[in-house]
Design an enzyme around this catalytic site. Structure first.
Site, PDB file in Angstrom:
ATOM      1  N   SER A 555      -2.945  12.797 -16.339  1.00 19.91           N
ATOM      2  CA  SER A 555      -1.889  10.827 -16.715  1.00 19.91           C
ATOM      3  C   SER A 555      -2.980   9.599 -17.242  1.00 19.91           C
ATOM      4  O   SER A 555      -3.033  10.001 -18.481  1.00 19.91           O
ATOM      5  CB  SER A 555      -0.675  11.279 -15.660  1.00 19.91           C
ATOM      6  OG  SER A 555       0.442  10.454 -15.932  1.00 19.91           O
ATOM      7  N   ASP A 640       4.947  20.464 -19.052  1.00 17.90           N
ATOM      8  CA  ASP A 640       5.140  18.967 -18.980  1.00 17.90           C
ATOM      9  C   ASP A 640       6.011  17.783 -19.912  1.00 17.90           C
ATOM     10  O   ASP A 640       5.228  17.658 -20.884  1.00 17.90           O
ATOM     11  CB  ASP A 640       3.324  18.352 -18.631  1.00 17.90           C
ATOM     12  CG  ASP A 640       3.549  16.638 -18.582  1.00 17.90           C
ATOM     13  OD1 ASP A 640       4.656  16.577 -18.066  1.00 17.90           O
ATOM     14  OD2 ASP A 640       1.977  16.333 -18.755  1.00 17.90           O
ATOM     15  N   HIS A 672       3.076  18.827 -14.969  1.00 21.75           N
ATOM     16  CA  HIS A 672       1.839  18.172 -15.603  1.00 21.75           C
ATOM     17  C   HIS A 672       0.863  17.844 -14.598  1.00 21.75           C
ATOM     18  O   HIS A 672       0.499  17.169 -14.626  1.00 21.75           O
ATOM     19  CB  HIS A 672       3.254  16.604 -14.907  1.00 21.75           C
ATOM     20  CG  HIS A 672       1.647  15.046 -15.541  1.00 21.75           C
ATOM     21  ND1 HIS A 672       2.227  14.836 -16.126  1.00 21.75           N
ATOM     22  CD2 HIS A 672       1.851  14.017 -14.890  1.00 21.75           C
ATOM     23  CE1 HIS A 672       1.266  13.925 -16.536  1.00 21.75           C
ATOM     24  NE2 HIS A 672       1.458  12.835 -15.404  1.00 21.75           N
TER      25      HIS A 672
END
Length: 697
Positions: A555, A640, A672
């Site tokens: 991320s 995601d 994600h």
């Protein structure tokens, strides 16, 4: 019987254990006991990591003698999980497994007469069931069309509020009835997908009279026609819903906005719905940030909740607020407390609230007294507490650390001394040699002190030279605390014979508001210098080989890996970026929660007069690809929708077009995160093999 929890790997042999007992009446054709995992090696493997039981859903019985909780186990061969319910005495003792079914049980809670209500899809859809505390006399209580998401009884259990999906938008078949096989969506405004799903329904709350003697089949939609949800997606649960103690009102959090207004705002308010007259009132009107996670005092006088001040800032300081239900007065209880507040739990006498707060990368238990707003720190250690429930002079709490998954503890409310009572994973942990976790403070380039965790491999030899990994945290406002992860697991990384360097760089909670907020609008700035200060400090140790350094993250950590790949001055020999932002201009228009990019990037890339935004986009990793010179592995999930898969594809293509060795691990069904057991094991294997290829030559 083939055990449904069996997870076999090359390094695991499974036998049976008697450390836990099973309910006297099985809910399946035969009963079983939790498997003991006998290891062939004392070193962690991906298969061992995924064999740990994952505990959650803890609650205390009405007589305060028993803790109820659930444990999830994964079956690698079936590629699925199972969840069963357990009880253990508050004072400690043998845990008892009270469910054993082919389906899962979750949403468990005690009823006022000491029975257990829970959710199960055993009947074909998710419904509420009930059973005795020993798991016997299992009975379905609802048969609501389409099933439900979750529920809460009113205090006297004469009513129930439950959440359920409702369809309010036309699909293409509604618009064109003659095109029943058409496969398309007609989209006319923002926020058409969220996290990992397309927004085709809204979660609404329903209320109904409740009587155990008759099957409940429907209720009243208290949000009828409203095109927003409660609880708030994507992770909100029934902690955002509650009953006033008199049972006259349902309190709930909702962001009552649509389209662009929804996508650009975090203004989530708490509403009271009066079950007698059907009136809904906004109790936090004018409070512009997140207002959620409701806790009513047992005496019925107050509502406590977690509140953020600023609209659009999802990482704002979390404050404890109190509403006097008689006068309507709101009080900021933790003013001057430069920390976040969460997991609120009242004492029975309504005089105090226990909560969890992060300070210097550990999550501890605190108590605030209502009369004078004084805050008392209860626990101290190298761990993260995740929940707390007061029982007289004791607290029942869930706790994890970098060296141990979640277990339950009985904590002395005065001294903070904790005694473990659940022991779910003791039979595995006792067989493992674990990495050591050490704290150090590192001086940054602007002469501040940064807390860095250094994790050394099992059987560490100070005379040996080890490769080292710089871990870059996601969020970006997520503390590198004593968390236990089943993907970014420091024990697993260290078990592969690496030293792990995990810095609490700028932009993380737990070190004061100024430290946390510095990162917004400065993605390529001081926090990147902090990363390099950390790895430069640790690589100077005699046991680290400075010529075998890697950099990994997900991320925002993936963004960090991409950015550092073009700005590391040849420090690193390998990178791994999972679900990272590669092209910030594309990210601005691809993500779904627009408030995040508006706040953290500073705004739209086309606003040339916005200096903060322009600085952010000037630091987009794709603008430094010409300086890439190091092998890189890229991981991304197709579902995601926070950072879409094209970000990873762009980075991989850029690396290969530049002639740089690269690998792309693509998960078509993951979001994600990586949640499937076989995908999770695959992730660990590919992660390790890439690093070994470049750092263990």
């Amino acid at each position: 019987m083939k055990n449904k929890h069996l997870l076999l790997g090359l390094a695991i042999i499974t036998g049976m254990t008697s450390c836990q007992s099973t309910a006297t009446e099985s809910n399946d054709d035969s009963s079983y006991k939790t498997p003991e995992t006998k290891l062939e090696s004392d070193i962690m493997t991906p298969e061992v990591l995924w064999s740990f039981g994952r505990m959650g859903g803890e609650s205390i019985s009405p007589d305060e003698k028993t803790v109820l909780y659930g444990v999830t186990y994964f079956n690698k061969e079936e590629n699925k999980s199972y969840r069963d319910l357990y009880t253990v005495p508050v004072a400690g003792g043998n845990a008892v497994q009270i469910t054993n079914t082919k389906s899962k049980e979750w949403g468990e809670r005690w009823t006022k007469d000491g029975k257990i209500a829970f959710l199960s899809a055993q009947s074909g859809s998710v419904q509420i069931w009930e059973m005795n505390a020993d798991g016997t006399d299992r009975k379905q209580l609802t048969n609501i069309d389409g099933g439900i998401n979750d529920f809460k009884f009113s205090p006297d259990e004469s009513k129930i509020v439950y959440s359920k999906e409702v369809k309010l938008e036309e699909n293409v078949q509604d618009r064109h009835p003659d095109l029943q096989k058409a496969d398309a969506r007609v989209i006319q405004d923002e926020f058409y997908r969220h996290w990992d799903h397309w927004v085709e329904t809204y979660t609404h709350l329903f209320v109904a009279d409740f009587n155990r003697e008759s099957m409940l089949k429907d209720g009243k939609d208290i949000m009828k026609g409203e095109k927003w949800e409660a609880p708030v997606r994507p992770w909100g649960g029934m902690e955002q819903v509650g009953w006033t103690v008199d049972g006259k009102n349902i309190a709930y959090s909702s962001r009552k906005k649509q389209g662009v207004a929804y996508a650009t705002s975090t203004n989530t308010d708490i509403y009271f719905y009066n079950v007698e007259n059907g009136e809904t009132i906004n109790k936090t009107e004018g409070m512009m940030g997140y207002d959620q996670n409701i806790a009513f005092s047992p005496d019925g006088k107050y509502m406590a909740w977690e509140s953020m001040e600023r609209e659009g800032y999802e990482a704002d300081q979390i404050r404890l607020f109190l509403l006097n239900l008689s006068t309507g007065e709101k009080k900021y209880m933790t003013k001057g407390f430069d920390q976040n507040v969460g997991h609120l739990s009242w004492t029975k006498d309504s005089k105090s609230i226990y909560f969890i707060s992060d300070w210097h990368a550990t999550d501890e238990i605190y108590r605030i007294d209502i009369a004078d707003a004084k805050i008392h720190k209860i626990t101290e250690g190298v761990h993260n507490y995740q929940s707390v429930y007061p029982i007289g002079d004791k607290l029942i709490a869930k706790r994890v650390s970098m060296s141990k998954p979640a277990e339950l503890y009985n904590v002395d409310a005065k001294s903070g001394e904790a005694t473990e009572i659940s022991f779910i994973n003791k039979h595995i942990l006792d067989q493992l040699s674990l990495a050591s976790v050490e704290k150090r403070w590192v001086k940054t380039t602007d002469n501040k002190q940064m807390l860095v965790w250094v994790i050394k491999p099992p059987h560490f030899d100070k005379n040996k030279k080890y490769p080292a990994l710089l871990y870059c945290q996601g969020g970006p406002q997520g503390t590198v605390s004593q968390f236990w992860s089943y993907r970014w697991n420091f024990q697993m990384m260290a078990a592969n014979d690496y030293v792990i360097v995990a810095p609490n760089r700028r932009g993380l909670p737990g070190f004061g508001k100024e430290w946390c907020e510095q990162i917004s609008g400065d993605y390529g700035g001081q926090n990147m210098k902090d990363y390099l200060s950390a790895i430069d400090n640790v690589k100077a140790e005699k046991y680290v080989d400075e010529n075998r350094l890697g950099c990994v993250g997900a991320s925002y950590g993936g963004f960090s890996a991409y950015w550092l790949a073009g700005n590391h001055n040849k420090r690193f020999k390998a990178f791994i970026a999972h679900d990272g932002m590669f092209n910030l201009e594309a990210q601005y228009l691809e993500t779904e929660e627009m408030w995040f990019v508006n706040w953290d990037l500073g705004g739209a890339f086309w606003d040339k007069s916005n200096k903060i935004a322009q600085r952010s986009y000037a630091n987009s990793p794709h603008k430094f690809v010409d300086k890439w010179d190091t092998p890189i592995m890229i991981i991304h999930g197709e579902k995601d929708y926070r950072i879409v898969a094209s970000q990873g594809m762009q980075a991989f293509n850029a690396a290969r077009l530049r002639g740089i060795p690269a690998k792309y691990l693509y998960f078509p069904e993951e979001n994600h995160w990586v949640l499937g057991v076989q995908n999770g094991i695959l992730w660990q294997r590919e992660f390790a093999s890439w690093l070994d290829k470049w750092l263990k030559k």
